[in-house]
Design a protein around this motif. Structure first.
Motif, PDB file in Angstrom:
ATOM      1  N   UNK A   1      -0.238   1.617  -4.186  1.00 50.48           N
ATOM      2  CA  UNK A   1       0.274   0.431  -4.864  1.00 50.48           C
ATOM      3  C   UNK A   1       1.311  -0.272  -3.978  1.00 50.48           C
ATOM      4  N   UNK A   2       1.502  -1.559  -4.191  1.00 43.44           N
ATOM      5  CA  UNK A   2       2.502  -2.314  -3.430  1.00 43.44           C
ATOM      6  C   UNK A   2       3.894  -2.090  -4.018  1.00 43.44           C
ATOM      7  N   UNK A   3       4.859  -1.803  -3.144  1.00 44.24           N
ATOM      8  CA  UNK A   3       6.256  -1.674  -3.549  1.00 44.24           C
ATOM      9  C   UNK A   3       6.990  -2.947  -3.138  1.00 44.24           C
TER      10      UNK A   3
ATOM     11  N   UNK B   1       0.804  -1.229   0.000  1.00 41.00           N
ATOM     12  CA  UNK B   1       0.000   0.000   0.000  1.00 41.00           C
ATOM     13  C   UNK B   1       0.835   1.277   0.000  1.00 41.00           C
ATOM     14  N   UNK B   2       1.926   1.292  -0.742  1.00 48.16           N
ATOM     15  CA  UNK B   2       2.725   2.498  -0.905  1.00 48.16           C
ATOM     16  C   UNK B   2       3.591   2.859   0.273  1.00 48.16           C
ATOM     17  N   UNK B   3       3.837   1.906   1.156  1.00 42.11           N
ATOM     18  CA  UNK B   3       4.615   2.196   2.369  1.00 42.11           C
ATOM     19  C   UNK B   3       6.098   2.375   2.060  1.00 42.11           C
ATOM     20  N   UNK B   4       6.649   3.494   2.534  1.00 37.23           N
ATOM     21  CA  UNK B   4       8.090   3.744   2.501  1.00 37.23           C
ATOM     22  C   UNK B   4       8.493   4.194   3.901  1.00 37.23           C
TER      23      UNK B   4
ATOM     24  N   UNK C   1      17.804   7.218  -5.592  1.00 42.23           N
ATOM     25  CA  UNK C   1      17.297   5.865  -5.401  1.00 42.23           C
ATOM     26  C   UNK C   1      16.105   5.571  -6.279  1.00 42.23           C
ATOM     27  N   UNK C   2      15.790   4.287  -6.358  1.00 43.73           N
ATOM     28  CA  UNK C   2      14.697   3.793  -7.194  1.00 43.73           C
ATOM     29  C   UNK C   2      13.877   2.773  -6.414  1.00 43.73           C
ATOM     30  N   UNK C   3      12.570   2.783  -6.634  1.00 49.38           N
ATOM     31  CA  UNK C   3      11.648   1.801  -6.068  1.00 49.38           C
ATOM     32  C   UNK C   3      10.852   1.210  -7.214  1.00 49.38           C
ATOM     33  N   UNK C   4      10.620  -0.120  -7.176  1.00 49.91           N
ATOM     34  CA  UNK C   4       9.750  -0.761  -8.165  1.00 49.91           C
ATOM     35  C   UNK C   4       8.627  -1.483  -7.451  1.00 49.91           C
ATOM     36  N   UNK C   5       7.521  -1.688  -8.198  1.00 50.91           N
ATOM     37  CA  UNK C   5       6.379  -2.330  -7.565  1.00 50.91           C
ATOM     38  C   UNK C   5       5.301  -2.794  -8.521  1.00 50.91           C
ATOM     39  N   UNK C   6       4.123  -2.885  -7.958  1.00 50.95           N
ATOM     40  CA  UNK C   6       2.931  -3.401  -8.622  1.00 50.95           C
ATOM     41  C   UNK C   6       2.595  -2.566  -9.864  1.00 50.95           C
TER      42      UNK C   6
END
Length: 176
Positions: free
Chosen positions: A113-115, A91-94, A126-131
């Protein structure tokens, strides 16, 4: 070469001979673990289901729980050094720490969205990828995260540096 892995029921495994022999480590938890990240030889964090964050400062001999103040499943963890780290999840948690995980602060993205994975090029970028093909980028140490185009709607599960400044993301149905 040395290797580490995590899995169901709090499993943490360690290898020192390139793969043939793996040793179980006692994580002290029964929740599923999804990712592990070492910062140096002795400091590491493992994250997993129900907001589980584990920390070691003795090279994995013992693991202590840390509180991220969340019950969300945590999917990815990355530390730039032994103090500064990031955790991503459902659920977009960082979450972000600047003191080795003694305190975790939430960063808002406005996305639900899920990460699944995070990679830091350095302490600023930095980079994050997900759903659904989600890719987020920061160039200000994570104060803000901007959505980038990925040309796919397939979930992206991991991102890593392959050469120089080139990153590769992989995901559903063999997408690269």
């Amino acid at each position: 070469s040395e290797g580490w892995g995590v899995g169901g029921y709090g499993a943490i495994i360690h290898n020192v001979d390139g793969g043939p022999v793996w040793t179980d480590q006692n994580s002290g938890v029964t929740s599923d673990l999804n990712c592990i990240c070492f910062a140096g030889d002795r400091h590491a964090w493992a994250v997993g289901a129900g907001g589980t964050i584990l920390f070691t400062n003795d090279g994995g001999s013992s693991w202590l729980s840390q509180s991220g103040n969340t019950g969300y499943d945590l999917e990815g963890v990355y530390f730039a050094d032994t103090d500064r780290g990031w955790v991503v999840g459902k659920d977009g948690l960082i979450l972000h720490t600047t003191n080795s995980g003694a305190d975790w602060l939430s960063r808002e993205t406005g996305l639900d969205t899920d990460f699944f994975s995070i990679y830091l090029m350095n302490i600023q970028e930095g980079w994050i990828v997900g759903q659904d093909g989600t890719i987020l980028h920061t160039d200000d140490g994570g104060a803000g995260w901007e959505r980038e185009g990925s040309e796919t709607e397939k979930s992206l599960y991991d991102i890593e540096r392959i050469v120089g400044n080139t990153l590769m993301a992989v995901g559903s149905d063999g997408i690269i």
